[in-house]
Design an enzyme around this catalytic site. Structure first.
Site, PDB file in Angstrom:
ATOM      1  CE  LYS A 193      46.694  64.841 -11.590  1.00 17.99           C
ATOM      2  NZ  LYS A 193      45.712  63.611 -11.841  1.00 17.99           N
ATOM      3  CG  ASP A 207      50.431  60.618  -9.862  1.00 12.88           C
ATOM      4  OD1 ASP A 207      50.929  60.641  -8.639  1.00 12.88           O
ATOM      5  OD2 ASP A 207      50.566  60.152 -10.724  1.00 12.88           O
TER       6      ASP A 207
END
Ligand code: SF4
Length: 208
Positions: free
Chosen positions: A117, A135
């Site tokens: 991420k 996220d």
């Protein structure tokens, strides 16, 4: 088509979405993203100037006293872990990469505290590379809108989003989904009564 409706609404709400982390260089962005885990951009934006004031260069950060760094980082939480991560990142960037953050997901992921991420946020934000960082906001919104299933993990969600939306939209879409989740489709008390996606949303009934 559902994705078109979502795209149009996100373009209407956030025509020019911008990352809310404040940074000036590649490594400042990377460190800010690492610090933002389980925290808020607002808190990170208050901590970063203190770090940069005390350690103006990557070399200074490499040589930082860990307990001093932990004290500075405390407001964003997990200070022991995060201070160690950023000192370690500074060390690797200086020693291995000539103080330049590598533009390579595999190399980024080898850095302390940098997962897929974080690497995706960095690459899409700094280099505008096509990537969708999943996220907590992107995950929640994707599941509510039926872009992903309830039990999908973040990698599965990322893959589904990449299939459903065209590549040239990925970086922008990531920012739009983050902002939509942060300010409209919030975890608690989302603003469903004002949401134009209510007809395609799986969660609407729970929230109005
Ligand atoms: Fe989020 Fe509510 Fe809109 Fe659904 S209707 S996408 S839960 S704000």
């Amino acid at each position: 088509m559902k994705t078109k409706v979502i795209e149009d609404y996100l373009d209407y709400l956030f025509p020019n979405p911008e990352c809310e982390l404040i940074y000036h260089t590649d490594y400042e962005l990377l460190i800010a993203v690492v610090l933002s885990a389980q925290s808020t951009d607002k808190r990170v934006n208050t901590v970063m100037p203190i770090i940069l004031d005390k350690y103006p260069t990557l070399n200074d950060l490499k040589e930082a006293d860990l307990s001093d760094l932990e004290t500075i980082v405390r407001p964003v939480g997990s200070q022991h872990k995060k201070a160690a991560y950023i000192k370690n990142i500074a060390t690797i960037l200086v020693d291995k990469y000539n103080s330049i953050v590598p533009r390579d997901r595999d190399k980024l992921i080898e850095l302390s505290g940098v997962g897929r991420k974080t690497a995706n946020v960095f690459l899409s934000e700094y280099y505008n590379e096509p990537a969708i960082a999943v996220d907590t906001h992107v995950e929640r919104v994707s599941k509510r809108l039926g872009l992903a299933n309830k039990n999908d993990d973040v990698l599965k969600i990322e893959n589904k989003l990449m299939k459903k939306f065209s590549k040239d939209k990925w970086a922008k879409l990531h920012l739009q989904l983050v902002l939509f989740g942060r300010y409209h489709c919030k975890a608690i008390k989302p603003e469903c009564s004002n949401c134009r996606l209510i007809d395609i949303c799986k969660e609407k009934k729970k929230n109005i």
